[in-house]
Scaffold this active site. Sequence first.
Site, PDB file in Angstrom:
ATOM      1  N   GLU A 172       1.109  -1.369   0.258  1.00 39.62           N
ATOM      2  CA  GLU A 172      -0.363   0.253   0.372  1.00 39.62           C
ATOM      3  C   GLU A 172       0.746   1.393  -0.258  1.00 39.62           C
ATOM      4  O   GLU A 172       0.566   2.695   0.670  1.00 39.62           O
ATOM      5  CB  GLU A 172      -1.031  -0.311   1.258  1.00 39.62           C
ATOM      6  N   HIS A 189      -2.473  -0.759  10.231  1.00 44.46           N
ATOM      7  CA  HIS A 189      -1.934  -2.077  10.509  1.00 44.46           C
ATOM      8  C   HIS A 189      -0.471  -2.090  11.191  1.00 44.46           C
ATOM      9  O   HIS A 189      -0.083  -1.355  11.449  1.00 44.46           O
ATOM     10  CB  HIS A 189      -1.203  -3.072   9.131  1.00 44.46           C
TER      11      HIS A 189
END
Lengths: 408, 408
Positions: free
Chosen positions: B49, B271
Amino acid sequence: MNLDPPLQLRVFDLNCWAIRYMSKLRQERIGLIGDMLSQEGFDLALLQEVWSERDYCELKQKLVACYPHSHYFKSGVIGSGLCVFSRYPILDTFLYQYSLNGYPYMLQHGDWFCGKAVGLLVMKIRGILFHVYVTHLHAEYCREKDAYLPHRVVQAWELAQFIQHTSKGADVVLLGGDLNMHPKDVGIRLLRGWTGLRDAFADTEHFEGCEDGCTLVPANCFTSKEELQPFPLGIRIDYILYKGLSHFVKCDNLVTTTGTAPGKSIPYSDHEAVIATLCVKRRGEAEGARIRTVEPELVDVVNEARTEVRVGLHAAERQRYSNGRMAILALLLLLLQALMGLSSLAGWDSQHPFPKFSFSLLALLATVVLLVSTALYIFHTIEVKMLQGTEEQMRLALQALQDQLGSM
Amino acid sequence: MNLDPPLQLRVFDLNCWAIRYMSKLRQERIGLIGDMLSQEGFDLALLQEVWSERDYCELKQKLVACYPHSHYFKSGVIGSGLCVFSRYPILDTFLYQYSLNGYPYMLQHGDWFCGKAVGLLVMKIRGILFHVYVTHLHAEYCREKDAYLPHRVVQAWELAQFIQHTSKGADVVLLGGDLNMHPKDVGIRLLRGWTGLRDAFADTEHFEGCEDGCTLVPANCFTSKEELQPFPLGIRIDYILYKGLSHFVKCDNLVTTTGTAPGKSIPYSDHEAVIATLCVKRRGEAEGARIRTVEPELVDVVNEARTEVRVGLHAAERQRYSNGRMAILALLLLLLQALMGLSSLAGWDSQHPFPKFSFSLLALLATVVLLVSTALYIFHTIEVKMLQGTEEQMRLALQALQDQLGSM
């Protein structure tokens, strides 16, 4: 000491030109191909352009006794067209779709819709692990001004990389297919140089068939004489390539068909079939595994390919830019029309009926242009990314090559 | 006799959640990630990402002293988001784009635009050949009614097949990434069962971090508390997996970050990062190469995955059908309107201005519907082909598995 007798493998490769509603005499020809495959009993038949799964099923049914194992690779809108019939069990399959494959709006060419790919089949034949690859690259429609050359070079690179990365465990690597490249084209040189694959035609001890091994020949009644005019003998674009890793492979015999099928008035396809008889034997311990040396010319080939990719990148960037601009203009026009529409809502019943109609027509046109250009902008953005990515991969490969050459 | 000292390798994995204009405090967090990577000096950092290449370049510039080698995998519209920073040279790279990856019209999810893929890096570290894979699978937006499950299962299968086919020559295989699957999900079981990869969390000798190794935890201020409500501890969807081929690998230590970055008020990402310390040593000659035995449970796992693919196939066929029908209806309406328009051309200046306007509006609508449904029909046809192809591949794999089990 090497006690195993050598393995003789007969491999058949043909671009079948079986596009429903478009290819001439398709059903008759599929029938002929099936009969011939059945009579000849090859070990392996690698077919391309079997676009209709119905044709594949018909062949499968006809050939089940002689070729009990077969596989059809599905991809794209109408299937990849790739299929394989084999006397030996297929242990595993894997498909890699090329990241670039023409343009969806080039409907007259249609390559985009086919989801061009390379299929891998893993097979064990008399204890020898074969990695068999079957593929079909983007067609060349105009050699002088080949707009698809960068895409084909990317495909050749991805094919080479796919083979290199997936064949490490194999004893023998075999590639058959319509590569849509002449033997001296940069893509073929890149593929062969990078993978070390050998060309059955160049290596064979006995050859029989069309002159120079051509597979698209003027003598074939389905080929376009006009396109082949610069090449009176025809062109060679269908290949059987191979290399042995733990085993030694040579081509004993290579045959191409020559126009019409024996005893018939039509050929099997617009392409000629290539049939190779390969001899595979375990390398003697004294011979050891062949250590591949890097050829210094490979650096030039990768550089040449990289230049083609860069040319494609500039074209893709231009396309992306002009589609983006078009989308913005269409959006501005729509906004302007919405504004005009809103402001005139009160006095809608104007005296001129024509402007209202053309106004609506213009809105229709702007909407269509906006939708289409946005989709194309996205498409060309993906193209740009993939070309940039390939260029970067090639740069890295060149660096690794030069390091290898430097340390030799 | 084994004289080589074991190799200690510190591997960092993080989904960075760095979407331009959308991810909160992106630039600050990229700064923090760069600082931490620089201080910690891992051997290998696998990031996901990182959507903006500008962020990648910023990181690259900051980390060049500590991680002189790096690679960004380009794909999709906005890049794959996958990148790697390494202390050791990268010899080669290869990208495999998953054949299915959500839907372009699901703009609110956007996975389609990312061109989800798996990147392979070939590296030699102290003479040991590492095949390092970094990937990010399709997100799960609703666990109860997960419309993307078939696509994610196809991705897990393609990932497993890609690793199996490309890792034959490697000494050690390493996979890091956000797999968007819980440890017991069918996709993870398929991936691990098919490849023999081991889970660093399950195998580690020492663990420190979030309970159960979770990487999406409620304590992280960027996670959605609502989505995590059924999982009070959080979920584990980011993994480091590995296997040794000629070498033996074990995980000495595994750490996850826990919410905020040390000494800061914000975490690195939504995360948690996973950091594994792996110990790699050459197998003693007495140990020999580990021969993988096929687990009978794998048959059930492949069957379960195949069922999911079939469910997806039915849904895709329904979608294709309804889009095809819609396109035909829009085409019929347009033809009808063209007919009406032509027939009334002479008496165009009707007394009712409204019908003319609604007539044009209807034509506009029909054109848009025709364009969009045709594009979607093509899209879902490709989806159907890929699901059919995967189902067929799985059938073949099951057959090979059963043959192997039968001969044991």
